[in-house]
Each structure stands twice: as structure tokens, then as C-alpha cells.
Design a protein around this motif. Structure first.
Motif, PDB file in Angstrom:
ATOM      1  N   GLY A  72       0.814  -1.204   0.000  1.00 38.94           N
ATOM      2  CA  GLY A  72       0.000   0.000   0.000  1.00 38.94           C
ATOM      3  C   GLY A  72       0.845   1.251   0.000  1.00 38.94           C
ATOM      4  N   ALA A  73       0.673   2.089  -1.024  1.00 41.14           N
ATOM      5  CA  ALA A  73       1.435   3.331  -1.148  1.00 41.14           C
ATOM      6  C   ALA A  73       0.547   4.532  -0.871  1.00 41.14           C
ATOM      7  CB  ALA A  73       2.065   3.437  -2.536  1.00 41.14           C
ATOM      8  N   GLY A  74      -0.172   4.463   0.257  1.00 41.76           N
ATOM      9  CA  GLY A  74      -0.902   5.623   0.745  1.00 41.76           C
ATOM     10  C   GLY A  74      -0.001   6.440   1.653  1.00 41.76           C
ATOM     11  N   TRP A  75      -0.607   7.363   2.394  1.00 41.98           N
ATOM     12  CA  TRP A  75       0.200   8.253   3.227  1.00 41.98           C
ATOM     13  C   TRP A  75       0.973   7.489   4.291  1.00 41.98           C
ATOM     14  CZ3 TRP A  75       0.948  12.656   1.037  1.00 41.98           C
ATOM     15  CH2 TRP A  75      -0.054  13.238   0.252  1.00 41.98           C
TER      16      TRP A  75
ATOM     17  N   ALA B 159      -2.272   0.553  -7.762  1.00 38.15           N
ATOM     18  CA  ALA B 159      -2.592   1.685  -8.629  1.00 38.15           C
ATOM     19  C   ALA B 159      -1.383   2.053  -9.488  1.00 38.15           C
ATOM     20  CB  ALA B 159      -3.022   2.886  -7.785  1.00 38.15           C
ATOM     21  N   PRO B 160      -1.594   2.851 -10.548  1.00 36.25           N
ATOM     22  CA  PRO B 160      -0.469   3.215 -11.420  1.00 36.25           C
ATOM     23  C   PRO B 160       0.500   4.201 -10.790  1.00 36.25           C
ATOM     24  CG  PRO B 160      -2.501   4.256 -12.177  1.00 36.25           C
ATOM     25  CD  PRO B 160      -2.894   3.277 -11.124  1.00 36.25           C
ATOM     26  N   GLN B 161       0.088   4.887  -9.705  1.00 38.20           N
ATOM     27  CA  GLN B 161       0.954   5.824  -9.006  1.00 38.20           C
ATOM     28  C   GLN B 161       0.629   5.761  -7.514  1.00 38.20           C
ATOM     29  OE1 GLN B 161       3.460   7.568 -10.115  1.00 38.20           O
ATOM     30  NE2 GLN B 161       3.166   7.284 -12.316  1.00 38.20           N
ATOM     31  N   PRO B 162       1.577   6.100  -6.658  1.00 37.90           N
ATOM     32  CA  PRO B 162       1.227   6.242  -5.246  1.00 37.90           C
ATOM     33  C   PRO B 162       0.284   7.431  -5.058  1.00 37.90           C
ATOM     34  CG  PRO B 162       3.428   7.101  -5.651  1.00 37.90           C
ATOM     35  CD  PRO B 162       2.981   6.441  -6.930  1.00 37.90           C
TER      36      PRO B 162
ATOM     37  N   PRO C 176      -2.900  12.225 -11.662  1.00 38.73           N
ATOM     38  CA  PRO C 176      -1.755  11.816 -12.479  1.00 38.73           C
ATOM     39  C   PRO C 176      -0.668  12.873 -12.642  1.00 38.73           C
ATOM     40  CG  PRO C 176      -3.660  12.277 -13.872  1.00 38.73           C
ATOM     41  CD  PRO C 176      -4.151  12.314 -12.465  1.00 38.73           C
ATOM     42  N   LEU C 177      -0.966  14.133 -12.385  1.00 37.30           N
ATOM     43  CA  LEU C 177       0.047  15.175 -12.543  1.00 37.30           C
ATOM     44  C   LEU C 177       0.990  15.247 -11.350  1.00 37.30           C
ATOM     45  CD1 LEU C 177       1.171  17.553 -14.188  1.00 37.30           C
ATOM     46  CD2 LEU C 177      -0.475  19.034 -12.985  1.00 37.30           C
ATOM     47  N   VAL C 178       0.445  15.143 -10.135  1.00 37.81           N
ATOM     48  CA  VAL C 178       1.240  15.363  -8.926  1.00 37.81           C
ATOM     49  C   VAL C 178       1.743  14.058  -8.314  1.00 37.81           C
ATOM     50  CG1 VAL C 178       1.211  16.401  -6.617  1.00 37.81           C
ATOM     51  CG2 VAL C 178      -0.044  17.486  -8.488  1.00 37.81           C
ATOM     52  N   ALA C 179       0.981  12.983  -8.422  1.00 39.61           N
ATOM     53  CA  ALA C 179       1.375  11.721  -7.784  1.00 39.61           C
ATOM     54  C   ALA C 179       2.769  11.235  -8.197  1.00 39.61           C
ATOM     55  CB  ALA C 179       0.326  10.647  -8.063  1.00 39.61           C
ATOM     56  N   PRO C 180       3.182  11.375  -9.472  1.00 40.43           N
ATOM     57  CA  PRO C 180       4.528  10.912  -9.838  1.00 40.43           C
ATOM     58  C   PRO C 180       5.654  11.587  -9.065  1.00 40.43           C
ATOM     59  CG  PRO C 180       3.192  11.220 -11.805  1.00 40.43           C
ATOM     60  CD  PRO C 180       2.409  11.790 -10.663  1.00 40.43           C
TER      61      PRO C 180
ATOM     62  N   LEU D 288       9.810   0.610  -5.772  1.00 37.68           N
ATOM     63  CA  LEU D 288       8.393   0.912  -5.846  1.00 37.68           C
ATOM     64  C   LEU D 288       7.759   0.103  -6.967  1.00 37.68           C
ATOM     65  CD1 LEU D 288       6.159   2.734  -4.653  1.00 37.68           C
ATOM     66  CD2 LEU D 288       6.828   4.484  -6.309  1.00 37.68           C
ATOM     67  N   ARG D 289       6.884  -0.817  -6.599  1.00 43.23           N
ATOM     68  CA  ARG D 289       6.245  -1.727  -7.556  1.00 43.23           C
ATOM     69  C   ARG D 289       4.794  -1.292  -7.752  1.00 43.23           C
ATOM     70  NH1 ARG D 289       9.620  -5.454 -10.253  1.00 43.23           N
ATOM     71  NH2 ARG D 289      11.600  -5.143  -9.141  1.00 43.23           N
ATOM     72  N   LEU D 290       4.543  -0.571  -8.844  1.00 45.36           N
ATOM     73  CA  LEU D 290       3.210  -0.050  -9.129  1.00 45.36           C
ATOM     74  C   LEU D 290       2.448  -0.988 -10.057  1.00 45.36           C
ATOM     75  CD1 LEU D 290       4.279   3.669  -9.650  1.00 45.36           C
ATOM     76  CD2 LEU D 290       3.329   2.621  -7.579  1.00 45.36           C
ATOM     77  N   ASP D 291       1.138  -0.794 -10.124  1.00 42.69           N
ATOM     78  CA  ASP D 291       0.283  -1.699 -10.910  1.00 42.69           C
ATOM     79  C   ASP D 291       0.558  -3.147 -10.535  1.00 42.69           C
ATOM     80  OD1 ASP D 291      -1.303   0.021 -12.544  1.00 42.69           O
ATOM     81  OD2 ASP D 291       0.488   0.477 -13.723  1.00 42.69           O
ATOM     82  N   SER D 292       0.739  -3.391  -9.245  1.00 46.19           N
ATOM     83  CA  SER D 292       1.109  -4.724  -8.781  1.00 46.19           C
ATOM     84  C   SER D 292       0.424  -5.017  -7.460  1.00 46.19           C
ATOM     85  CB  SER D 292       2.634  -4.829  -8.627  1.00 46.19           C
ATOM     86  OG  SER D 292       3.026  -6.155  -8.345  1.00 46.19           O
TER      87      SER D 292
END
Length: 406
Positions: free
Chosen positions: A146-149, A171-174, A181-185, A198-202
Motif C-alpha cells: 500500500g502506497a498511501g500516506w 494503482a499506477p501511481q502512489p 496523475p500530474l502530482v502523484a509521480p 516501488l512496484r506499481l500496478d502490482s
């Protein structure tokens, strides 16, 4: 008037304090299931986890405060039942009557069955004891689901403690649902720069724990051997006691704009309250600031004040050398425009999420002078979007007539 508060977290203790500030002289009983007096939760994934704070520094008040303010604090005391007809709460050894009841029972971590049943070393972070136990174990290979706060703050602490860290996010980004999609990266790049895998979309596909060794296979085919697995996939409101009593619940205790529940003698505040916000509609907020101000507002409501709780949600996060503050709520209808001022790549900027000419939410990153202007802009009925885009126009000049502040 005899007031009982079930849940000795930030909402509960702030309610007790506000009752005395407002001149209430009746009995106040504050009941907590944990063994500790009320404490601040933000340090659990920040300074306490980093070893930069000691446990005593997290307590809202020292032990003498409760006696001095005639607040009967009961710790290690679960409440098992509420009788709405007789206005009594049931403890293990007795029943307590109330004239007004505040439920501030908080939330519990959402569990991941595939991890729980694996037999592997799986932990969750919610309580002071959880944080102290985790602080002692930030070594080796830590796998965070989980890549939440909370997940990202723990990743930051673990890397600073020298651990190897893998974060898995489906998710595709944390933070994708919050930041877009603009700020999450920006947060993905931050953690990768600090050595996080960091393993996204997984997601977790399989866990095997045999002879003291844990192996994990992810949905992207990657395999790893962690020493510890932290699951951080959100929280669920602890509303079972309320539901058992017959109060209205729906992913939290349903309360009106004044934080009153379906029974006129019962109120709810903090993480457990599903609030009919006068500006934002139904909303349940799991943040430090809301717990504090919910508790204070519920206290005033229990004393007969008639004013809706209209404060905008606020939270903050610290990760490595990045600090941010966020105000507002985008809501289920989403936004149609994003305005960024500053430099995303240097990580000093402000961001505004708009629908039409209304700023729904705003955030600054490492721009500490901006927060007060941000609060007012989010509270304004409308904003000049053209001026907002023009970095030469000071934010202070965009502050309009405030809405939604207590």
C-alpha cells in the motif's frame, strides 16, 4: 449533565477539554480500550517511528491534567454494549449512565487475508504500541503493501533507518486517488531517489512461509524474500458498537451537520463519524485535524450550541526532506482542472484542484508560507482561475470571502 465519551483518542480528549472550556461542570467519563492515555497519532508514522520522539511526548496531557479537570479517565476498558433506552453503557464490571454520549471509537486497519493467513511476519500500524514495536524492527528487508500516506511515511522512516524497502501498490501511481496523475509521480520519484523499490500496478499474488523463511510473489512476476511485511491498505471505521446498539451506520456512524447521531442523546466524532457536511455532503475523514475539531464541536453541540460543523479537511505529511499540507476535499464528482504554481521537479510548489471556478482542494509542498492563503482560497466561493494560473499574482491577493471555517 453527565457525559460519557467512548473512545479516548484525539476526538474524545478534545471533547472533554472543550466541555470544561465551555463551562460544563457535570461529570465527564472518558473511556479508552487501549492501556495508554490519549495520544497524538501523527508521530506514529513520523517522528516516533524515526526515533526522534519518545512515547511520552505523544500524550495529549500528562496524567495530572485529568484529575485537575475532573475528567474520569478509564484506560484498558472496552465498552461492550450501549442501551439507548436506559441511556447506559456496559463495561466489563459495571454499567454507566449518561445524559449525553459521544462515540469517538476511531478506525481499525483494513486487513489483507492473503497476508494474515500466510503465517509470515505481518504487522499493521495503528496504535502507539504498534509504532514502538515497528521502530525496533526497521531493519533488513521491509515489504510495504500500500502506497498511501502511512505506507509512504513508513517507507521513508525505514529507508532512513537503513532498511531495504519494497512498496507494492496496485494503482499506477502512489496516492493516485488523492493527487491525480500530474502530482502523484512526484512522490514516486521521491521514493525511488531514496532507494525504495516501488512496484506499481502490482499486488500480492502468493506468500509462502516455510521454516521461518518468507517468499513473496507479486502479480507482476517479481519475487522477493522480506523479513517483515507491513500492510497499509486503509482503515475501516470502528462502528460495530454503534450498529449493535441500533444507531444508524453506513461505513461509519451517521451523524447530522451538528455531529448528532440518529439518537438525539448520542453524538459521534473523528474517524468513526460519517458526517453530513453542509458543504461537502456525506464525508468521513481520517485525519488528525478533523479528530481535534470534531471533538471540540461535538462538545459544544452536546451543550446545546446549534451550529453545523463546516471546517474543511486538512492533513499533512513528512517524507524525507519533503513536507506538505493539504486542505479541502475533491469529492466523488472529481475535478476538471489542476493549477500548479512553482516547480514540481524541485518539489517546491502549490497545487489547486478546481471544478469550474471553485477550488475544491489545494496543497503545498515545501512552500510553508502558502498555507494560510491556501486555506482561504479553498474556503472562497469562487476564484479567478486566470489569476490563479499567473504566478506573478500573489496568492494573498486571491483570498476571497471565506466559506466553511469555524
Amino acid at each position: 449533565m453527565n457525559i460519557v465519551i467512548v473512545g479516548a483518542g484525539l476526538a474524545g480528549v478534545n471533547a472533554a477539554e472543550e466541555l470544561r472550556v465551555q463551562g460544563h461542570t457535570g461529570d465527564i467519563t472518558l473511556i479508552g480500550a487501549e492501556p495508554h492515555p490519549p495520544y497524538e497519532r501523527p508521530p506514529l508514522s513520523k517522528s516516533l517511528l524515526l526515533g526522534a520522539a519518545d512515547p511520552d511526548s505523544t500524550f495529549v496531557h500528562d496524567s495530572a491534567w485529568y484529575a485537575e479537570h475532573q475528567v474520569d479517565l478509564l484506560t484498558s476498558t472496552p465498552v461492550t454494549d450501549i442501551d439507548l433506552d436506559t441511556r447506559r453503557v456496559t463495561l466489563a464490571d459495571r454499567q454507566l449512565p449518561y445524559d449525553r454520549l459521544l462515540l469517538s471509537t476511531g478506525a481499525q486497519p483494513r486487513h489483507l487475508p492473503i497476508a494474515d493467513r500466510s503465517g509470515a511476519d505481518v504487522v499493521y500500524l495503528r496504535t502507539l504500541d504498534d509504532a514502538l514495536a515497528l521502530n525496533a524492527r526497521l531493519a533488513g528487508h521491509v515489504l510495504i503493501i500500500g502506497a498511501g500516506w502511512i505506507g509512504l511515511e513508513v517507507a521513508s522512516a525505514a529507508r532512513q533507518a537503513g532498511a531495504t524497502v519494497t512498496v507494492v501498490e496496485n494503482a499506477p501511481q502512489p496516492l493516485a486517488t488523492v493527487l491525480g496523475p500530474l502530482v502523484a509521480p512526484i512522490f514516486a520519484d521521491l521514493h525511488r531517489e531514496h532507494g525504495v523499490d516501488l512496484r506499481l500496478d502490482s499486488s500480492l499474488a502468493a506468500i509462502d512461509h516455510t521454516a521461518g523463511r518468507t517468499s513473496v510473489r507479486l502479480s507482476d512476476g517479481h519475487e522477493l524474500v522480506p523479513d517483515l511485511i507491513l500492510v497499509s491498505i486503509g482503515a475501516e471505521p470502528d462502528d460495530q458498537l454503534a450498529a449493535k446498539a441500533g444507531l444508524g451506520t453506513d461505513h461509519g456512524i451517521l451523524v447530522d451537520a451538528d455531529l448528532r447521531a440518529s439518537d438525539p442523546h448520542v453524538y459521534a466524532a473523528g474517524d468513526v463519524a460519517n458526517h453530513d457536511h453542509p458543504l461537502l455532503g456525506r464525508i468521513r475523514v481520517e485525519h488528525w485535524d478533523t479528530s481535534i475539531h470534531h471533538g471540540r464541536h461535538a462538545a459544544r453541540s452536546m451543550l446545546g450550541h446549534d451550529q453545523p460543523y463546516a471546517r474543511q479537511p486538512y492533513f499533512f505529511s513528512d517524507q524525507y526532506d519533503l513536507g506538505m499540507e493539504y486542505v479541502g476535499h475533491v469529492g466523488p464528482d472529481g475535478y476538471d482542472d489542476v493549477v500548479v504554481r512553482g516547480d514540481l521537479h524541485q518539489r517546491v510548489f502549490t497545487t489547486f484542484w478546481l471544478r469550474g471556478t471553485t477550488v475544491l482542494a489545494a496543497m503545498h509542498v515545501n512552500d510553508w508560507d502558502a498555507i494560510e492563503a491556501i486555506r482561504h482560497i479553498v474556503a472562497a466561493p469562487t476564484v479567478d482561475a486566470t489569476a490563479l494560473r499567473d504566478a506573478s499574482v500573489p496568492l494573498d491577493s486571491l483570498v476571497g470571502e471565506a466559506r466553511g471555517r469555524e
